[in-house]
Scaffold this active site. Structure first.
Site, PDB file in Angstrom:
ATOM      1  CB  CYS A  80      -3.824  -1.182   1.249  1.00  0.00           C
ATOM      2  SG  CYS A  80      -3.931   0.465   0.659  1.00  0.00           S
ATOM      3  CB  CYS A  85      -1.187   2.629  -1.407  1.00  0.00           C
ATOM      4  SG  CYS A  85      -1.724   3.472  -0.004  1.00  0.00           S
ATOM      5  CG  HIS A  87      -3.338   4.262   3.665  1.00  0.00           C
ATOM      6  ND1 HIS A  87      -3.516   2.979   3.078  1.00  0.00           N
ATOM      7  CD2 HIS A  87      -4.313   4.378   4.668  1.00  0.00           C
ATOM      8  CE1 HIS A  87      -4.703   2.427   3.659  1.00  0.00           C
ATOM      9  NE2 HIS A  87      -5.049   3.324   4.565  1.00  0.00           N
ATOM     10  CD  GLU A  95       1.555   3.311   1.383  1.00  0.00           C
ATOM     11  OE1 GLU A  95       1.011   4.037   2.193  1.00  0.00           O
ATOM     12  OE2 GLU A  95       1.396   1.996   1.275  1.00  0.00           O
TER      13      GLU A  95
END
Ligand SMILES: [Zn+2]
Length: 175
Positions: A92, A95, A62, A64
């Protein structure tokens, strides 16, 4: 609590624009268009990137996570104190967990993610006081544009796959 960089609304918009650009570039690579940028307390960009899960075959790819990894390597430190992370979509569970481990001071996100968001939508991990670090949180910065980028990506993908929307359970997910 360490000093948390206080950014003006103008600076928040500026950095969210950068995150949006990174999200667009991720979309062009065929990734889910989410972008993130990590900024230090002086307003210097430490890392900027988008999702890389598909290209890197990495479930933790992801935006992040990608940006936190780059920043950690760049600074030679797994703690990223006094930084602000900007991301186009509400993070999420994974993260937000990483942001807490990294001791990021402030999180600014674009659109909320009702299906997976762990900051305000499904969970409130970033402000969970049983954990030993809390994030200062700001949401809904350029939210419409952040959400639109994501929804048009999934609409196009559904069109390409020739599958009717009701059969596509991924339509609003970000994985
Ligand atoms: Zn995530």
């Amino acid at each position: 609590m360490p000093d948390i960089p206080k950014k003006s609304a103008g600076q928040d918009l500026y950095f969210m624009e950068l995150a949006l650009q990174a999200a667009g570039e991720a979309g062009e690579r065929g990734e889910v268009p989410v972008g993130a940028v990590l900024v230090d307390e002086t307003g210097t960009v430490i890392a900027l990137d988008g999702n890389r899960s598909i290209g890197d075959s990495d479930p933790s790819g992801h935006a992040e996570m990608v940006v936190l990894r780059q920043a950690g390597k760049k600074l030679g430190n797994y703690r990223l104190l006094n930084t602000t992370l900007y991301v186009t979509i509400e993070p999420c569970v994974m993260c937000v967990g990483a942001l807490i481990h990294a001791r990021v001071g402030r999180l600014v996100f674009g659109a909320p993610d009702p299906k997976g968001g762990a900051v305000v939508s499904l969970y409130r991990i970033g402000s969970e006081n049983r954990l030993n670090h809390q994030l200062e949180i700001e949401g809904n910065v350029l939210a419409d544009r952040c959400a639109k980028l994501l929804s048009s990506f999934f609409r196009n993908r559904r069109r390409k796959l020739h599958s009717p929307p009701q059969n596509d359970t991924r339509k609003n997910g970000r994985q």
